[in-house]
Enzyme design. Structure first.
Site, short mmCIF file in Angstrom:
data_model
loop_
_atom_site.label_atom_id
_atom_site.label_comp_id
_atom_site.label_asym_id
_atom_site.label_seq_id
_atom_site.Cartn_x
_atom_site.Cartn_y
_atom_site.Cartn_z
CG ASP A 9 29.11 19.77 -5.35
OD1 ASP A 9 28.96 18.41 -5.95
OD2 ASP A 9 28.00 20.54 -5.03
CE LYS A 105 25.84 17.37 -5.06
NZ LYS A 105 25.41 18.75 -5.05
CB CYS A 150 27.13 20.82 -1.22
SG CYS A 150 26.13 21.68 -2.86
C1 VGL Z 1 26.79 24.62 -4.04
C2 VGL Z 1 25.30 26.53 -4.53
C3 VGL Z 1 24.10 26.04 -5.51
C4 VGL Z 1 27.82 23.89 -3.92
C5 VGL Z 1 25.80 23.99 -5.41
O1 VGL Z 1 28.44 23.06 -4.23
O2 VGL Z 1 28.18 24.04 -2.34
N1 VGL Z 1 26.19 25.46 -3.61
N2 VGL Z 1 25.05 24.19 -5.85
#
Ligand code: VGL
Ligand code: ZN
Length: 196
Positions: A9, A105, A150
């Site tokens: 991410d 995802k 994540c």
């Molecule tokens: C994430 C919160 C919401 C992350 C993704 O990538 O850690 N955190 N969505």
């Protein structure tokens, strides 16, 4: 042993100026780019939500960072972030994206997916386990954002699935919501995740 680098991410919304900015989040880009050539496979993940996703506080008229209960358990409600196709969902512009696989995802409206392996019900698979196993990639190094969400969920699932898992901490940054960073590091250590 065949080794995969899993880049979690590294998207604009998790970097400074983004909708759900992780402090110092963009600092992971340079070390991750430098690591990529040293692996048999590079996999990048992308948080990829439809507008009105159930993990968004705005969907519930609730305050950002408050907690709610979903059918699958407790869920933090986030600011709107990583909406499919938006600039915030794009990879950081300096990140190398010449990896082998880009896995998205969190695209099901009713369920969040922190982990690269399972959605937040901990049972709906993303398919990554099948990809890694069929390519014989048994040794995983995780990097990216955010350490306590994540990256943490991905590391715990990977350990549970039997991979050798390590985290390159210099290439990770966390959100740290109510002690979540320390809790995540303890949980990962207890699960046998190595810190390098
Ligand atoms: C994430 C919160 C919401 C992350 C993704 O990538 O850690 N955190 N969505
Ligand atoms: Zn998300």
């Amino acid at each position: 042993m065949p080794r995969a680098l899993i880049v979690i991410d590294v998207q604009n919304d998790f970097c400074p100026g983004g909708a759900l900015a992780v402090p110092d989040g963009d600092a992971v880009v340079a070390p991750i780019n430098a690591m990529m050539d040293g692996f048999d496979a590079v996999i990048l993940t992308q948080d990829w939500h439809p507008a009105g996703h159930s993990s968004f506080a705005s969907t519930h008229g609730a305050a950002a960072y408050s907690l709610t209960t979903m059918p699958y358990g407790e869920q933090v409600l986030w600011p709107d972030h990583c909406i499919q196709g938006s600039p915030g969902a794009a990879f950081h512009p300096a990140l190398r994206t010449d990896g082998d696989l880009i896995l998205r995802k969190g695209f099901r409206p009713g369920i969040d997916s922190y982990s690269a392996f399972f959605e937040n019900d901990r049972t709906t698979p993303t398919g990554l386990d099948g990809y890694l196993r069929t390519r014989g990639l048994s040794d995983l190094v995780l990097v990216g954002l955010a350490t306590d969400f994540c990256v943490n969920y991905s590391a715990l699932d990977a350990a549970r699935l039997g991979y050798r898992v390590s985290l390159a901490l210099t290439a990770c940054r966390g959100i740290d919501l109510d002690g979540s960073l320390a809790a995540a590091e303890t949980a990962m250590r207890d699960a046998g995740v190595q810190f390098v």
